[in-house]
Design a protein around this motif. Structure first.
Motif, short mmCIF file in Angstrom:
data_model
loop_
_atom_site.label_atom_id
_atom_site.label_comp_id
_atom_site.label_asym_id
_atom_site.label_seq_id
_atom_site.Cartn_x
_atom_site.Cartn_y
_atom_site.Cartn_z
N GLU A 40 0.82 -1.20 0.00
CA GLU A 40 0.00 0.00 0.00
C GLU A 40 0.86 1.26 0.00
O GLU A 40 1.91 1.29 0.63
N THR A 41 0.36 2.28 -0.65
CA THR A 41 0.94 3.61 -0.50
C THR A 41 0.09 4.37 0.52
O THR A 41 0.55 4.75 1.57
N THR A 42 -1.20 4.53 0.17
CA THR A 42 -2.12 5.12 1.14
C THR A 42 -2.69 3.98 1.98
O THR A 42 -3.61 3.29 1.56
N LYS A 43 -2.11 3.75 3.11
CA LYS A 43 -2.59 2.65 3.96
C LYS A 43 -3.35 3.23 5.14
O LYS A 43 -2.95 4.24 5.71
N SER A 44 -4.46 2.57 5.49
CA SER A 44 -5.29 3.04 6.59
C SER A 44 -4.54 2.93 7.93
O SER A 44 -3.68 2.08 8.11
N MET A 45 -4.94 3.81 8.85
CA MET A 45 -4.33 3.80 10.19
C MET A 45 -5.06 2.77 11.07
O MET A 45 -5.32 3.00 12.24
N PHE A 46 -5.35 1.60 10.47
CA PHE A 46 -6.14 0.58 11.18
C PHE A 46 -5.47 0.10 12.47
O PHE A 46 -6.11 -0.48 13.33
N ILE A 47 -4.18 0.36 12.60
CA ILE A 47 -3.47 -0.10 13.80
C ILE A 47 -4.11 0.44 15.08
O ILE A 47 -4.04 -0.19 16.14
N LEU A 48 -4.77 1.60 14.98
CA LEU A 48 -5.42 2.16 16.17
C LEU A 48 -6.46 1.19 16.76
O LEU A 48 -6.63 1.11 17.97
N LYS A 49 -7.11 0.43 15.88
CA LYS A 49 -8.15 -0.50 16.35
C LYS A 49 -7.52 -1.60 17.22
O LYS A 49 -8.12 -2.06 18.18
N VAL A 50 -6.32 -2.00 16.85
CA VAL A 50 -5.61 -3.03 17.60
C VAL A 50 -5.01 -2.43 18.88
O VAL A 50 -5.14 -3.00 19.97
N PHE A 51 -4.37 -1.30 18.71
CA PHE A 51 -3.73 -0.62 19.84
C PHE A 51 -4.75 -0.36 20.95
O PHE A 51 -4.47 -0.56 22.14
N THR A 52 -5.95 0.05 20.54
CA THR A 52 -7.04 0.34 21.49
C THR A 52 -7.35 -0.89 22.34
O THR A 52 -7.49 -0.79 23.56
N LEU A 53 -7.43 -2.06 21.69
CA LEU A 53 -7.78 -3.28 22.42
C LEU A 53 -6.68 -3.69 23.39
O LEU A 53 -6.95 -4.06 24.54
N PHE A 54 -5.42 -3.63 22.92
CA PHE A 54 -4.30 -3.97 23.81
C PHE A 54 -4.29 -3.02 25.01
O PHE A 54 -4.04 -3.43 26.14
N LYS A 55 -4.52 -1.75 24.75
CA LYS A 55 -4.43 -0.75 25.81
C LYS A 55 -5.57 -0.89 26.82
O LYS A 55 -5.37 -0.75 28.01
N GLU A 56 -6.76 -1.21 26.29
CA GLU A 56 -7.91 -1.31 27.19
C GLU A 56 -7.88 -2.61 28.02
O GLU A 56 -8.23 -2.60 29.20
N PHE A 57 -7.45 -3.71 27.39
CA PHE A 57 -7.58 -5.02 28.05
C PHE A 57 -6.28 -5.79 28.25
O PHE A 57 -6.26 -6.76 28.98
N GLY A 58 -5.24 -5.41 27.53
CA GLY A 58 -4.02 -6.22 27.56
C GLY A 58 -4.20 -7.52 26.79
O GLY A 58 -5.24 -7.73 26.15
N ASP A 59 -3.22 -8.41 26.90
CA ASP A 59 -3.26 -9.68 26.16
C ASP A 59 -4.44 -10.56 26.56
O ASP A 59 -4.89 -11.40 25.79
N THR A 60 -4.92 -10.36 27.79
CA THR A 60 -5.94 -11.27 28.35
C THR A 60 -7.21 -11.36 27.51
O THR A 60 -7.85 -12.40 27.48
N ILE A 61 -7.57 -10.26 26.83
CA ILE A 61 -8.80 -10.30 26.03
C ILE A 61 -8.69 -11.38 24.95
O ILE A 61 -9.64 -12.10 24.67
N PHE A 62 -7.49 -11.50 24.37
CA PHE A 62 -7.31 -12.46 23.28
C PHE A 62 -7.27 -13.89 23.82
O PHE A 62 -7.79 -14.82 23.20
N GLU A 63 -6.68 -14.04 24.98
CA GLU A 63 -6.66 -15.36 25.62
C GLU A 63 -8.09 -15.81 25.95
O GLU A 63 -8.50 -16.93 25.64
N ALA A 64 -8.86 -14.89 26.55
CA ALA A 64 -10.23 -15.23 26.95
C ALA A 64 -11.05 -15.62 25.72
O ALA A 64 -11.82 -16.58 25.73
N TYR A 65 -10.85 -14.86 24.64
CA TYR A 65 -11.62 -15.12 23.42
C TYR A 65 -11.26 -16.47 22.80
O TYR A 65 -12.13 -17.29 22.50
N ILE A 66 -9.96 -16.69 22.61
CA ILE A 66 -9.52 -17.96 22.00
C ILE A 66 -10.02 -19.15 22.83
O ILE A 66 -10.60 -20.10 22.30
N ASP A 67 -9.82 -19.09 24.12
CA ASP A 67 -10.23 -20.20 24.99
C ASP A 67 -11.72 -20.48 24.86
O ASP A 67 -12.16 -21.62 24.72
N ASN A 68 -12.50 -19.39 24.89
CA ASN A 68 -13.95 -19.52 24.80
C ASN A 68 -14.37 -20.20 23.48
O ASN A 68 -15.17 -21.14 23.48
#
Ligand SMILES: *Cc1c(COP(=O)(O)O)cnc(C)c1O
Length: 469
Positions: free
Chosen positions: A337-365
């Motif tokens: 991409e040349t013009t690439k979306s700043m989609f990283i904010l969506k990921v950064f937001t989740l890590f910042k709000e919940f840490g890694d645990t949100i992904f662990e809880a989701y996968i396990d479930n």
């Protein structure tokens, strides 16, 4: 107000924004009273929007129509393809991303995003234990990420071998089609991918890998990359990454892991055994818009040696262009991409709000739910399970019938047209299976039990219908 002033009018933005969020919440709260998919024929759908196109209306009315006519992943009966049900704060992040519309190609145009990408990249490389030279960047989708990673593998190979004839990739016959597409895009031709057979659990057969490799070499082919799946899409089976990694190490071949769907198990202490050996990978692709609760598209490409990523798109005309200390901040140097979306904010937001645990809880479930569902299928003699699931992807079929392939096709068609549940289908070894992927964290055993009852009923009705014809 003239038309341009209207386009940027804040009063209507605020009013519509509040009403829209209100509408979304109401839809969400009443979702179980509607169908998961309001199925309609493509031509009919087209006519509807064709008619609507030239009629001017309030965008709010349009958005409500769009929501009403769309498949709703948020419905717990959604058990279809592998698209994320975005966490609500990542949906809000999307609004910020689209308001700012910062482009990641050049640092000044995407200062925050480029820095955030580096922070998340470092975190991921550490999680995957890729070592001190590792690095990562983000791109738009697993298909593009796979192409980028395999191009990097090829560039790396050609740095040491000048002859670019007869290059080929080894991967299992269950690998995602994006591997073949990458080979075709890179001009490797039809022989550019050698498919390795899988075992009875749909994992790459390691003996076959060795045999096919030896045969390829004896035929003068140059194997520059082996792709392991974590997991493959159709069945959700994880290849033995440890064994493939060892093989690549011994033969000095680039080891790419397609973890688009399930590399996220690295966050789960219960399920991270599925990617044992992934630290041997030279590159890994991981989609955040599948198992990582993020809106599409958002894909991480991780590299064991980050310097290689600067070579991928280094074109001849750019040979004077030196690697600078701050090259990491110029997103466009490493991605398509040349013009690439700043989609990283969506990921950064989740890590910042919940840490890694949100992904662990989701996968396990989700992985637990799939195991529970599979054991219900095993106990039900009207159904057959294709394999013991490793991920949240389960393939099964109705067998209390004649001509099971034809019948399961009909059954799946019935399900889609009915719209109460959404699931898909696949073919394995010539057999048609129904395929569920448990993506929605609000799906429980209550819903999967209902699905089984629903399928039994539909099947009985189908049999009666067929006997009358
Ligand atoms: C979904 C998927 C892809 C493709 O990723 P996109 O983001 O849809 O382009 C590649 N590999 C695997 C294993 C997948 O599940």
């Amino acid at each position: 107000m003239n038309i341009l002033q209207q386009a940027y009018d804040l009063n209507s933005f605020k009013k519509r924004g509040e009403l829209l969020i209100d509408h979304i919440c109401k839809t969400h709260q009443s979702r179980e009273s509607r169908k998961v998919i309001p199925h309609c024929h493509p031509d009919e759908q087209y006519q509807y929007w064709k008619n609507s196109f030239t009629k001017q209306s309030d965008p709010l009315e349009l958005f409500e129509n769009v929501i009403n006519r769309s498949i709703l992943y948020q419905h717990p009966n959604y058990m279809g393809h592998q698209t994320a049900i975005p966490a609500m704060s990542s949906v809000l992040a999307s609004l910020v991303v689209d308001y700012l519309n910062n482009a990641m190609g050049v640092y000044e145009m995407g200062m925050v995003g480029n820095a955030m990408e580096r922070v998340v990249a470092e975190h991921l490389c550490e999680k995957f234990a890729l070592g001190d030279n590792a690095g990562a960047f983000f791109t738009s989708g697993g298909t593009l990420g796979t192409l980028t990673a395999i191009m990097t593998a090829k560039t790396h190979f050609l740095n040491n071998n000048k002859d670019s004839e007869n290059l080929c990739i080894l991967t299992s016959d269950q690998a995602h089609y994006c591997v073949e597409r990458a080979a075709l895009t890179m001009g490797l031709g039809q022989d550019g991918v050698i498919k390795i057979a899988v075992d009875d659990q749909y994992k790459m057969d390691i003996e076959q890998l060795k045999e096919q490799y030896n045969r390829a070499i004896s035929e003068g082919k140059k194997v520059f990359c082996v792709v392991g799946s974590a997991p493959s899409t159709s069945t959700g089976a994880y290849d033995d990454l440890q064994a493939i990694g060892n093989f690549c190490e011994q033969n000095n071949i680039w080891f790419h892991v397609d973890g688009a769907h399930g590399a996220g198990v690295i966050f789960s202490s219960k399920y991270n055994y599925l990617v044992k050996g992934i630290e041997k990978a030279d590159s890994i692709v991981m989609d955040f818009h599948k198992m990582m609760l993020t809106p599409s598209l958002c894909t991480a490409v991780l590299l064991k040696d980050k310097q290689y990523s600067y070579d991928t798109f280094r074109q001849k005309a750019d040979y004077l262009w030196q690697i600078e200390d701050n090259d990491w901040s110029q997103g466009g140097k490493r991605t398509f991409e040349t013009t690439k979306s700043m989609f990283i904010l969506k990921v950064f937001t989740l890590f910042k709000e919940f840490g890694d645990t949100i992904f662990e809880a989701y996968i396990d479930n989700q992985y637990d739910l799939a195991r529970g569902f599979a054991s219900s299928i095993l106990q039900n003699d009207k159904f057959e399970l294709a394999y013991i699931p490793q991920s949240n992807i389960v393939c099964f079929r109705y067998i209390n019938c004649e001509n099971s392939n034809h019948f399961n096709n009909l059954l799946r068609q019935e399900i889609i047209e009915d719209g109460t549940f959404y699931l898909v289908q696949t073919t394995l070894d010539g057999k048609v299976y129904l395929r569920t992927t448990f993506m929605n964290s609000e799906t429980t055993a209550i819903h999967t039990d209902k699905l089984i009852r629903f399928l039994e009923e539909k099947a009985e009705n189908l049999k009666i219908l067929n006997s009358k014809i």
